[in-house]
Design an enzyme around this catalytic site. Structure first.
Site, PDB file in Angstrom:
ATOM      1  N   HIS A   6       0.849  -1.198   0.000  1.00  0.00           N
ATOM      2  CA  HIS A   6       0.000   0.000   0.000  1.00  0.00           C
ATOM      3  C   HIS A   6       0.879   1.240   0.000  1.00  0.00           C
ATOM      4  CE1 HIS A   6       0.845   0.591   4.257  1.00  0.00           C
ATOM      5  NE2 HIS A   6       0.428  -0.638   4.534  1.00  0.00           N
ATOM      6  N   HIS A  65       4.064   1.492   2.199  1.00  0.00           N
ATOM      7  CA  HIS A  65       5.282   0.821   1.721  1.00  0.00           C
ATOM      8  C   HIS A  65       5.907   1.605   0.575  1.00  0.00           C
ATOM      9  CE1 HIS A  65       2.650  -2.711   3.002  1.00  0.00           C
ATOM     10  NE2 HIS A  65       3.624  -2.685   3.903  1.00  0.00           N
ATOM     11  N   LYS A  82      -1.826   5.852  11.938  1.00  0.00           N
ATOM     12  CA  LYS A  82      -0.886   5.263  10.984  1.00  0.00           C
ATOM     13  C   LYS A  82      -1.654   4.498   9.905  1.00  0.00           C
ATOM     14  CE  LYS A  82       2.530   1.667  10.397  1.00  0.00           C
ATOM     15  NZ  LYS A  82       3.298   0.573  10.939  1.00  0.00           N
ATOM     16  N   LYS A  94      -2.247  -1.966   7.260  1.00  0.00           N
ATOM     17  CA  LYS A  94      -3.120  -3.121   7.125  1.00  0.00           C
ATOM     18  C   LYS A  94      -3.970  -3.319   8.375  1.00  0.00           C
ATOM     19  CE  LYS A  94      -1.140  -7.154   7.725  1.00  0.00           C
ATOM     20  NZ  LYS A  94      -1.650  -8.290   8.465  1.00  0.00           N
ATOM     21  N   CYS A 139       4.151 -11.928  20.284  1.00  0.00           N
ATOM     22  CA  CYS A 139       3.182 -11.514  19.268  1.00  0.00           C
ATOM     23  C   CYS A 139       3.694 -11.974  17.911  1.00  0.00           C
ATOM     24  CB  CYS A 139       2.982  -9.997  19.270  1.00  0.00           C
ATOM     25  SG  CYS A 139       1.931  -9.501  17.868  1.00  0.00           S
ATOM     26  N   CYS A 150       3.956  -8.982  15.418  1.00  0.00           N
ATOM     27  CA  CYS A 150       5.131  -8.113  15.571  1.00  0.00           C
ATOM     28  C   CYS A 150       6.399  -8.940  15.460  1.00  0.00           C
ATOM     29  CB  CYS A 150       5.201  -7.466  16.945  1.00  0.00           C
ATOM     30  SG  CYS A 150       3.845  -6.407  17.355  1.00  0.00           S
ATOM     31  N   CYS A 168      -1.697  -7.972  22.299  1.00  0.00           N
ATOM     32  CA  CYS A 168      -0.660  -7.075  21.778  1.00  0.00           C
ATOM     33  C   CYS A 168      -1.237  -5.663  21.675  1.00  0.00           C
ATOM     34  CB  CYS A 168      -0.202  -7.558  20.413  1.00  0.00           C
ATOM     35  SG  CYS A 168       0.790  -6.329  19.561  1.00  0.00           S
ATOM     36  N   HIS A 178      -1.482  -4.814  17.770  1.00  0.00           N
ATOM     37  CA  HIS A 178      -2.397  -5.565  16.913  1.00  0.00           C
ATOM     38  C   HIS A 178      -3.718  -5.922  17.584  1.00  0.00           C
ATOM     39  CE1 HIS A 178       1.541  -6.136  14.978  1.00  0.00           C
ATOM     40  NE2 HIS A 178       0.811  -5.937  13.900  1.00  0.00           N
TER      41      HIS A 178
HETATM   42  N1  MSP Z   1       9.953  -6.550   7.532  1.00  0.00           N
HETATM   43  C1  MSP Z   1      10.121  -5.472   8.425  1.00  0.00           C
HETATM   44  C2  MSP Z   1      11.364  -4.678   8.096  1.00  0.00           C
HETATM   45  C3  MSP Z   1      12.622  -5.458   8.109  1.00  0.00           C
HETATM   46  S1  MSP Z   1      13.985  -4.481   7.620  1.00  0.00           S
HETATM   47  C4  MSP Z   1      15.303  -5.401   7.964  1.00  0.00           C
HETATM   48  C5  MSP Z   1       8.910  -4.551   8.358  1.00  0.00           C
HETATM   49  N2  MSP Z   1       8.155  -4.643   7.267  1.00  0.00           N
HETATM   50  S2  MSP Z   1       6.824  -3.809   6.985  1.00  0.00           S
HETATM   51  O1  MSP Z   1       6.370  -4.235   5.693  1.00  0.00           O
HETATM   52  O2  MSP Z   1       5.918  -3.944   8.067  1.00  0.00           O
HETATM   53  O3  MSP Z   1       7.227  -2.321   6.970  1.00  0.00           O
HETATM   54  C6  MSP Z   1       8.221  -1.883   6.119  1.00  0.00           C
HETATM   55  C7  MSP Z   1       8.345  -0.373   6.130  1.00  0.00           C
HETATM   56  O4  MSP Z   1       7.147   0.219   5.667  1.00  0.00           O
HETATM   57  C8  MSP Z   1       8.635   0.205   7.515  1.00  0.00           C
HETATM   58  O5  MSP Z   1       9.672   1.154   7.416  1.00  0.00           O
HETATM   59  C9  MSP Z   1       7.376   0.897   7.865  1.00  0.00           C
HETATM   60  O6  MSP Z   1       7.627   1.995   8.650  1.00  0.00           O
HETATM   61  C10 MSP Z   1       6.888   1.314   6.477  1.00  0.00           C
HETATM   62  N3  MSP Z   1       5.489   1.639   6.534  1.00  0.00           N
HETATM   63  C11 MSP Z   1       4.417   0.811   6.679  1.00  0.00           C
HETATM   64  N4  MSP Z   1       3.304   1.590   6.830  1.00  0.00           N
HETATM   65  C12 MSP Z   1       3.653   2.900   6.796  1.00  0.00           C
HETATM   66  C13 MSP Z   1       2.987   4.118   6.861  1.00  0.00           C
HETATM   67  N5  MSP Z   1       1.705   4.203   7.073  1.00  0.00           N
HETATM   68  N6  MSP Z   1       3.725   5.259   6.696  1.00  0.00           N
HETATM   69  C14 MSP Z   1       5.065   5.239   6.440  1.00  0.00           C
HETATM   70  N7  MSP Z   1       5.717   4.107   6.390  1.00  0.00           N
HETATM   71  C15 MSP Z   1       5.045   2.938   6.622  1.00  0.00           C
HETATM   72  O7  MSP Z   1       8.721  -3.773   9.261  1.00  0.00           O
END
Ligand code: MSP
Length: 669
Positions: A20, A23, A301, A304, A128, A131, A150, A153
């Site tokens: 989304h 990411h 935030k 998902k 969790c 997490c 958690c 979540h």
């Molecule tokens: N897999 C771990 C990261 C491992 S790095 C060695 C993880 N993955 S994640 O898919 O949950 O998140 C990846 C990145 O996307 C994180 O930096 C997270 O902050 C970012 N974001 C997810 N949702 C976000 C927002 N709503 N806003 C900004 N960034 C966001 O964590």
């Protein structure tokens, strides 16, 4: 002499959900930075990828009725397609199931083991799976019938008791503190650095780095009953992808150390665990961990878990890649949380792109076509004062743009470029070339005006190219210029050089269409399941919440009626949380340091600790009752009260905030 190579990474994304905008955010920012560096002749290497091990990936596959391997392959394809659709040009994609990655993770484990940093013990705790971490006592919510849940979540935690390997993190407390002290750039921005220092100063416990209960992962060397903890596995991607500990690539010496771009939710893993692992193994540390804020929707935030994410397919139906990229870079101050809305995206596209750069390009090129048969006039050497001022302003915009971009202040960098655009626009409006064109004796002046405008536009297009990769190429080609603006260093472009050639303007079409706000909003509302409540409406509801439902005195439905005179006694002001920490022995309290636009920040105690972790609130815009008499809680003085809605039967606090940028100290009326 500037840098020759530059290595920049995004986090690797969990493959338990569709990609989304949250990411896409980090990825687009990193991609823009890579394009910026490459344009300036730096050999920039951009790594991204996917985090594919762990219990929640297994669960996601199970929920879809797929084998784990099929599930991860599918989601990886979705991520790759999403990034490609957005015009992202990464250099390497790492998957944690890549054999060379697995080899490196085991190698790192062996090195740490040989150097005495790993031991076997037993671990029992609340875990969790979403997490992927054990939760400390103070991080858990009160028990429900299903046991503790958690706080992030809101799902039951699993009680896990098992034999486990531990990493001696406790031994790295002082070396880490020394690192933050001697290299202030290691964790940035400062507010995050302070947060990490305060966390590490509180003491570090050894961490469990293997699980016998998880099967989908990398086995511990020589003890395959144990699976390596996903964060140990995932963090290693940054070096395995370059070939450290494997024979697949030989890029480690060339590119390491990295600039890691990460969201604030994964700060601790990157700023504490990761450098400790590397120090333990004797590997050079990253250059910087730069921590950005969250994209918010309605103050929460985007993600998902809350189901409030902006879906990329909706965006693509209504907006171009450049509109999306520009909006994120310009709207959200990098490092801070930022609210994103479809309305905001439409407004920015219309004001900055259609009316700003797009209009400057089409009016300049149209006049050159009409008055000079499409051949841009040559700049004159003895410029008049106004033209000279435009030249100076463009040079200044370029200087500021590069400085801000290098400091990762993307929004301010773009502001500097747009100051240049505004200056050229004003120059054209002042000179009125359409009037000069009617007077044959004013021909030299007309030439000079349009030569200046064309040349300024050329420099500006080069400057903004990393942030507008598609349209900068389009305008460049309409200008009749050769080459790729994304490969030409703006700092090497000199005034007037282009006009030595024989560029011709013949095809002109608006680079940015003007967006019809009402129509697009109505369409989006139809397409999305939940109504799009944005802008004015959302502000209204935020204000309602802010005024009526403070957590400690939630107004009952039959609240007493007050007069406006009563209301004005309450001083409500906008503030930003600078620091946050738990109050020892007080489960509910967070101690906040907030900036109210006053000479000194204030300390406020807030009863939200069971619902917000300190890292969730730092950097957030909040609303504070600023004229509340000071009071003492647990021996600490609280100077004000923050506002939150009280939601559900258990009165869960949800912080009140703004959907637009508001300066600290602004009064709510
Ligand atoms: N897999 C771990 C990261 C491992 S790095 C060695 C993880 N993955 S994640 O898919 O949950 O998140 C990846 C990145 O996307 C994180 O930096 C997270 O902050 C970012 N974001 C997810 N949702 C976000 C927002 N709503 N806003 C900004 N960034 C966001 O964590």
């Amino acid at each position: 002499m500037g840098e020759k190579t530059f290595y920049v990474t995004t986090p690797i994304y969990y493959v338990n959900a569709k990609p989304h905008l949250g990411h896409a955010y980090t990825t687009l920012v990193v991609d823009t930075l890579k394009k910026f560096k490459r344009q300036r002749g730096v050999d920039a290497f951009f790594l991204t990828g996917t985090d594919e091990h762990g219990i929640n990936i297994e669960r996601a596959a199970e929920a879809k009725g797929l084998s784990v391997r099929r599930h991860v392959d599918q989601v990886v394809d979705e991520f790759k397609a999403a990034f490609e659709r957005l015009g992202v040009e990464y250099d390497r994609w790492i998957r944690t199931i890549d054999p060379h990655h697995e080899e490196s993770v085991q190698k790192l484990w062996r090195v740490l083991d040989e150097r005495g940093h790993i031991y076997k013990g037993s671990y029992e705790g609340w875990f969790c799976g979403y997490c992927n971490e054990f939760k400390d006592v103070d991080e858990r919510q009160p028990a429900t019938d299903d046991g503790p849940t958690c706080p992030i979540h809101e799902r039951p935690l699993d009680r896990i008791a098992e034999e486990s390997y531990f990493f001696k993190l406790s031994a790295f407390q002082q070396p880490l503190l020394d690192l933050y002290e001697s290299r202030p750039e290691f964790v940035q921005p400062d507010v995050r650095r302070n947060e990490v220092i305060s966390f590490v100063s509180g003491g570090l416990e050894d961490i469990s780095i293997s699980r016998v209960s998880v099967k989908w992962g990398i086995p511990v060397p020589d003890d395959p009953n144990h699976t390596i903890y996903v964060w140990f596995d995932a963090l290693t991607n940054y070096i395995s992808a370059l070939g450290w500990g494997n024979h697949r690539y030989q890029d480690f010496d060339k590119y390491w150390p990295a600039l890691h771009m990460v969201g604030k939710d994964i700060l601790r893993f990157h700023a504490v665990y990761w450098p400790a692992f590397l120090m333990g193994a004797g590997i050079e540390l990253p250059r910087t961990v730069f921590v950005h804020g969250m994209l918010l929707r309605g103050g929460q935030k985007m993600g998902k878990t809350l189901g409030n994410a902006i879906q990329l397919d909706v965006l693509h139906r209504h907006f171009t890649n450049d509109q999306i990229r520009y909006y994120l870079l310009r709207e959200v101050a990098f490092g801070q949380d930022g609210e994103v809305t479809y309305q905001g995206l439409i407004d920015r596209s219309n004001s900055d792109l259609a009316d700003g750069l797009g209009n400057l390009a089409s009016r300049t090129l149209t006049m050159i076509r009409n008055y000079f048969s499409g051949v841009p006039p040559r700049p004159v050497s003895d410029q008049n004062a106004d033209a000279a001022d435009v030249t100076l302003q463009i040079a200044e915009s370029k200087r500021r743009f590069d400085g801000e971009f290098d400091a990762l202040n993307f929004s301010r960098a773009l502001e500097a470029a747009w100051a240049g655009i505004a200056r050229v626009d004003k120059f054209i409006s002042d000179k009125q070339p359409w009037k000069l064109a009617r007077d044959p004796s004013a021909r030299p002046e007309l030439e000079s005006v349009l030569a200046t405008a064309y040349e300024a536009l050329r420099h500006l297009v080069l400057l903004v190219a990393p942030a507008l990769p598609v349209t900068s190429r389009e305008i460049w080609s309409q200008m009749g210029l050769d080459g790729d603006p994304l490969r030409l260093d703006p700092n090497e472009a000199t005034w007037g050089e282009a006009l030595e050639g024989s560029s011709t303007v013949d095809r002109i079409s608006p680079a940015f269409p003007k967006l019809d706000k009402e129509k697009i909003m109505a369409e989006i509302e139809n397409e999305t399941a939940t109504p799009v409540v944005e802008g004015a409406k959302q502000q209204e509801s935020a204000a309602e919440q802010a005024i009526s439902v403070a957590p400690e005195s939630a107004a009952p439905p039959t609240a007493q009626v007050i007069t406006i005179d009563d209301f004005v006694k309450v001083e409500l002001r906008a503030a930003t949380v600078l620091e946050a920490e738990r109050v020892p022995k007080a489960d509910k309290l967070l101690r906040l340091v907030v900036d109210l636009g006053e000479a000194q920040p204030r300390q406020i105690l807030a009863g939200i600790a069971q619902h917000y972790a300190p890292e969730d609130v730092v950097g957030r815009k909040i609303i504070v009752v600023s004229n509340l008499a000071p009071r003492k809680l647990r021996g600490l003085e609280s100077n004000g009260m923050l506002l939150a809605a009280s939601v559900g039967e258990d009165g869960r606090p949800v912080l009140a905030t703004f959907t637009e940028d508001v300066p600290n100290g602004a009064r709510l009326k």
